[in-house]
Structure formats: C-alpha cells, structure tokens
Design a protein around this motif. Structure first.
Motif, PDB file in Angstrom:
ATOM      1  N   ASP A  45       0.787  -1.235   0.000  1.00 46.70           N
ATOM      2  CA  ASP A  45       0.000   0.000   0.000  1.00 46.70           C
ATOM      3  C   ASP A  45       0.821   1.289   0.000  1.00 46.70           C
ATOM      4  N   LEU A  46       2.136   1.206  -0.130  1.00 48.37           N
ATOM      5  CA  LEU A  46       3.059   2.350  -0.109  1.00 48.37           C
ATOM      6  C   LEU A  46       3.243   2.960   1.284  1.00 48.37           C
ATOM      7  N   VAL A  47       2.549   2.451   2.281  1.00 50.08           N
ATOM      8  CA  VAL A  47       2.619   3.021   3.624  1.00 50.08           C
ATOM      9  C   VAL A  47       3.282   2.074   4.616  1.00 50.08           C
ATOM     10  N   ASN A  48       2.902   0.805   4.573  1.00 49.00           N
ATOM     11  CA  ASN A  48       3.440  -0.194   5.502  1.00 49.00           C
ATOM     12  C   ASN A  48       4.471  -1.049   4.774  1.00 49.00           C
ATOM     13  N   TRP A  49       5.708  -1.020   5.262  1.00 52.85           N
ATOM     14  CA  TRP A  49       6.823  -1.633   4.555  1.00 52.85           C
ATOM     15  C   TRP A  49       7.473  -2.728   5.389  1.00 52.85           C
ATOM     16  N   THR A  50       7.823  -3.828   4.723  1.00 48.76           N
ATOM     17  CA  THR A  50       8.520  -4.944   5.359  1.00 48.76           C
ATOM     18  C   THR A  50       9.935  -5.036   4.808  1.00 48.76           C
ATOM     19  N   PRO A  51      10.948  -5.024   5.666  1.00 48.41           N
ATOM     20  CA  PRO A  51      12.325  -5.106   5.170  1.00 48.41           C
ATOM     21  C   PRO A  51      12.667  -6.495   4.653  1.00 48.41           C
ATOM     22  N   LEU A  52      13.446  -6.529   3.572  1.00 52.00           N
ATOM     23  CA  LEU A  52      13.887  -7.780   2.962  1.00 52.00           C
ATOM     24  C   LEU A  52      15.365  -8.038   3.191  1.00 52.00           C
ATOM     25  N   GLY A  53      16.066  -7.118   3.868  1.00 51.14           N
ATOM     26  CA  GLY A  53      17.508  -7.238   4.002  1.00 51.14           C
ATOM     27  C   GLY A  53      18.207  -6.732   2.753  1.00 51.14           C
ATOM     28  N   ASP A  54      19.479  -7.056   2.605  1.00 53.45           N
ATOM     29  CA  ASP A  54      20.242  -6.657   1.429  1.00 53.45           C
ATOM     30  C   ASP A  54      19.955  -7.623   0.285  1.00 53.45           C
ATOM     31  N   VAL A  55      19.689  -7.072  -0.898  1.00 54.12           N
ATOM     32  CA  VAL A  55      19.314  -7.914  -2.034  1.00 54.12           C
ATOM     33  C   VAL A  55      20.375  -7.940  -3.127  1.00 54.12           C
ATOM     34  N   LEU A  56      21.440  -7.150  -2.974  1.00 52.87           N
ATOM     35  CA  LEU A  56      22.547  -7.145  -3.938  1.00 52.87           C
ATOM     36  C   LEU A  56      23.735  -7.879  -3.346  1.00 52.87           C
ATOM     37  N   GLU A  57      24.269  -8.847  -4.107  1.00 50.12           N
ATOM     38  CA  GLU A  57      25.480  -9.522  -3.676  1.00 50.12           C
ATOM     39  C   GLU A  57      26.672  -8.578  -3.834  1.00 50.12           C
ATOM     40  N   PRO A  58      27.606  -8.543  -2.876  1.00 50.21           N
ATOM     41  CA  PRO A  58      28.765  -7.639  -2.981  1.00 50.21           C
ATOM     42  C   PRO A  58      29.557  -7.898  -4.257  1.00 50.21           C
ATOM     43  N   VAL A  59      30.118  -6.820  -4.816  1.00 43.75           N
ATOM     44  CA  VAL A  59      30.886  -6.974  -6.052  1.00 43.75           C
ATOM     45  C   VAL A  59      32.345  -7.281  -5.784  1.00 43.75           C
ATOM     46  N   SER A 261      11.627   9.308  -6.609  1.00 48.21           N
ATOM     47  CA  SER A 261      11.079   8.486  -7.682  1.00 48.21           C
ATOM     48  C   SER A 261       9.569   8.674  -7.682  1.00 48.21           C
ATOM     49  N   ILE A 262       8.918   8.212  -8.737  1.00 43.87           N
ATOM     50  CA  ILE A 262       7.472   8.394  -8.883  1.00 43.87           C
ATOM     51  C   ILE A 262       6.843   7.037  -9.123  1.00 43.87           C
ATOM     52  N   VAL A 263       5.721   6.782  -8.448  1.00 44.87           N
ATOM     53  CA  VAL A 263       5.012   5.525  -8.629  1.00 44.87           C
ATOM     54  C   VAL A 263       3.515   5.809  -8.552  1.00 44.87           C
ATOM     55  N   ALA A 264       2.739   5.061  -9.327  1.00 40.97           N
ATOM     56  CA  ALA A 264       1.289   5.214  -9.279  1.00 40.97           C
ATOM     57  C   ALA A 264       0.742   4.585  -8.009  1.00 40.97           C
ATOM     58  N   SER A 265      -0.373   5.131  -7.512  1.00 43.70           N
ATOM     59  CA  SER A 265      -1.030   4.609  -6.323  1.00 43.70           C
ATOM     60  C   SER A 265      -1.546   3.195  -6.586  1.00 43.70           C
ATOM     61  N   PRO A 266      -1.935   2.463  -5.539  1.00 45.43           N
ATOM     62  CA  PRO A 266      -2.478   1.114  -5.762  1.00 45.43           C
ATOM     63  C   PRO A 266      -3.622   1.079  -6.765  1.00 45.43           C
ATOM     64  N   SER A 267      -4.477   2.107  -6.780  1.00 46.58           N
ATOM     65  CA  SER A 267      -5.575   2.145  -7.748  1.00 46.58           C
ATOM     66  C   SER A 267      -5.121   2.601  -9.125  1.00 46.58           C
ATOM     67  N   GLY A 268      -3.923   3.182  -9.204  1.00 51.81           N
ATOM     68  CA  GLY A 268      -3.359   3.601 -10.474  1.00 51.81           C
ATOM     69  C   GLY A 268      -3.800   4.960 -10.958  1.00 51.81           C
ATOM     70  N   ASP A 269      -4.595   5.696 -10.165  1.00 48.20           N
ATOM     71  CA  ASP A 269      -5.157   6.945 -10.666  1.00 48.20           C
ATOM     72  C   ASP A 269      -4.386   8.182 -10.227  1.00 48.20           C
ATOM     73  N   ARG A 270      -3.399   8.043  -9.347  1.00 45.26           N
ATOM     74  CA  ARG A 270      -2.630   9.195  -8.893  1.00 45.26           C
ATOM     75  C   ARG A 270      -1.160   8.830  -8.797  1.00 45.26           C
ATOM     76  N   ASP A 271      -0.312   9.825  -9.012  1.00 44.17           N
ATOM     77  CA  ASP A 271       1.124   9.632  -8.877  1.00 44.17           C
ATOM     78  C   ASP A 271       1.591  10.089  -7.499  1.00 44.17           C
ATOM     79  N   TRP A 272       2.544   9.329  -6.959  1.00 43.29           N
ATOM     80  CA  TRP A 272       3.118   9.652  -5.658  1.00 43.29           C
ATOM     81  C   TRP A 272       4.622   9.792  -5.774  1.00 43.29           C
TER      82      TRP A 272
END
Length: 313
Positions: A45-59, A261-272
């Motif tokens: 929902d763009l409001v409640n976020w769950t962390p996934l940890g680091d997703v990029l392997e070190p170079v 960055s810009i992303v459309a809302s869950p309904s797709g009718d507004r930009d956030w």
C-alpha cells in the motif's frame, strides 16, 4: 479514511526507488555505510513496509558504498542499475546487476556502463512508448560557469550496454544548485562546485518531465525540481526559478528532501513521489511519500508533509 504520516519507514533508507510489480511495491535504497549493499523493502500500500535485508550480492574489490539503485523489468528479468565506489564518491561508476525475482538476489553482470568516465552515479532507466530504453544518469562537468555534477541521457542498446552517444539534460543553472565552495576534487581546488543529480523521468500528455535534485545533499538548499522536453534526447528546458519547484526544505521539520522516484497509487489513478529527507537533527535520511499533482503550471507537490494525510487509495 486511512491516513499515513511521514516518514513511512523509520530506518535509514536514502535515494528510494519504488518498482510496482506483481501487485506489490518494491523499494530499493542506499545504506548508511559500507557494511550494507542495497537494502530493499516490500509493501502492498506504499505506507506499511517490510524489510527484505540486502538484495545485492557484494561486487568485491575496494568498494565502500553502493548508491542509488533503480530496477527495471524486461524479458522476465530484473535489472538493477547502481554505482559502486568510495565512501565520498571517489571512483563511483555505474554497474548493472541481474535477478530473476524483484526480491533478489541481484548478481552483478561484471561490467561498467561508462568505463571511460571516472564518475557516474544515479542511473535511471526509462522505457518510452515505442519500446526504446534510455538511461539517464549523473556525471561531472569540469568546464563552464558552473562546474559540477549534471545529468545526461543515452540510449540503452540492450539492458547492460549503452550506445555511447550521450546528450546533456540538465547542468547547474542557479545559485541554489551549489554543492560546496572551495571543493578539492580531481586534484585541484574549485572555487564553487555545483550539483544536479537523481534524475527520474515521467511522460505526461506527450511531454517528458525529468525530475532532478539539486544542491548539497547534506544541506537545506537541497531540493527537487524538473526539466521538460518533447523527446527523451532533448533539448531539455528548465523553468526559470530561484529555488526547487517540487520539494524543498521545511525548516525544523524536514531538511534537504530529494532524490525522488514516482510511482502510481495502488488504484493507479494518482502519482506519488517517494523521496528521502533528513530528520530535524540530520541524523538519518528517511523514506517519505507525498502526492504529486499535475497542474497547469507544471508538476507540484504539497510536501514534505509531517502531519497525517489521506493514504494512497
């Protein structure tokens, strides 16, 4: 009515980019130090976020920071564009990592996108309506009245290869773009160094809007404005203004909002707008969201907000 209050994530999360995929929102950001690579979050929902940890392997190698990741989806694979280099920007160059899932793991493809340029950061992949991919990114300009970092664009021949025919999008154009006076960089002292960075492009009513951040990322002058063009390769025009038009500091509440960055809302009718801003004590850059409004005068945002507001629908 559901509401939200900024910041929407309480831990350090700079340069936030949000990808909408599979009905969910995937956020990628810059970590505070070299102990991390690229942290990621997921939300419905763009409001409640769950962390996934680091997703990029070190170079590997002499890398003290991974900056400003953005992820593009093409041919059922996910491509993460980011820069790696020193803690203060030394030797940062753009790279691409690839994954089969938006939650990673992302593995570096092994090459540098613009190997002849000593400093490239803040990559933004943009897909036009005709299927052409472009890469907007920041590099340094050592000439002109306002030397410093600016934004360029190039065509992506494929997802890991540039055409090497870059065009200038925006260079420093105003006093509020000042990054630092008397800066030591490239083996010399610059009386004034300016910065335009963090590009993000949105097409609207047949025109292209390149949002960018300008100024010093640690200071109150940092904020978000935009340029306009009729084609991704330009020419680009910047509205005449004495400060950033989209986001700027709110003293004692949010300092130096930027890298949006810009992303459309869950309904797709507004930009956030999804962006970071320092807390009043300047202890951390925290992820925030506010609605982007498209007006007759251009894109505007009534933020940074700190009070409760209606949540994305």
């Amino acid at each position: 009515m559901a509401t939200y209050v900024n910041p929407v994530y309480e831990a350090y999360f700079a340069d936030p980019f949000v990808l909408r995929h599979g009905g969910r929102f995937w956020a990628y950001g810059s970590a505070p130090d070299a102990s991390r690579t690229v942290p990621a979050l997921v939300s419905d929902d763009l409001v409640n976020w769950t962390p996934l940890g680091d997703v990029l392997e070190p170079v590997g190698g002499d890398v003290d920071g991974y900056w400003a990741p953005e992820v593009a989806y093409e041919n059922e694979r996910f491509y993460m564009y980011y820069s790696a280099g020193g803690a203060d920007g030394e030797g940062h160059q753009l790279r691409v990592a690839v994954a089969d899932d938006p939650g990673g793991p992302f593995r570096d493809s092994g090459g540098i996108l613009d190997p002849d340029d000593p400093f490239t950061i803040d990559a933004h992949p943009f897909l036009d309506d005709d299927g052409t991919w472009y890469l907007f990114y920041a590099r340094d300009f050592l000439d002109g009245d306002r030397p410093g970092t600016g934004v360029v664009v190039d065509v992506l021949r494929d997802m890991t290869t540039l055409a090497h025919d870059r065009r200038t999008v925006v260079r420093a154009f105003a006093d509020w773009n000042l990054f630092l006076a008397n800066r030591d960089w490239y083996g010399r002292r610059w009386d004034a160094w300016y910065t335009i960075e963090g590009p993000f492009v949105r097409k609207r009513d047949g025109r292209y809007y390149c949002f960018f951040s300008g100024g010093a990322w640690r200071e109150q002058n940092y904020g978000v404005s935009y340029a306009v063009a009729d084609h991704p390769l330009g020419p680009w025009r910047v509205p005449d203004t004495d400060g950033p038009l989209v986001l700027r500091t709110v003293p004692e509440r949010v300092l130096g909002p930027g890298h949006a960055s810009i992303v459309a809302s869950p309904s797709g009718d507004r930009d956030w707008l999804v962006y970071h801003g320092w807390d009043p004590g300047a202890t951390a850059r925290l992820m925030r969201i506010d609605q982007l409004r498209w007006t007759d005068e251009g894109p505007r945002c009534d933020g940074p907000s700190t009070e409760p507001r209606p949540a994305p629908v």
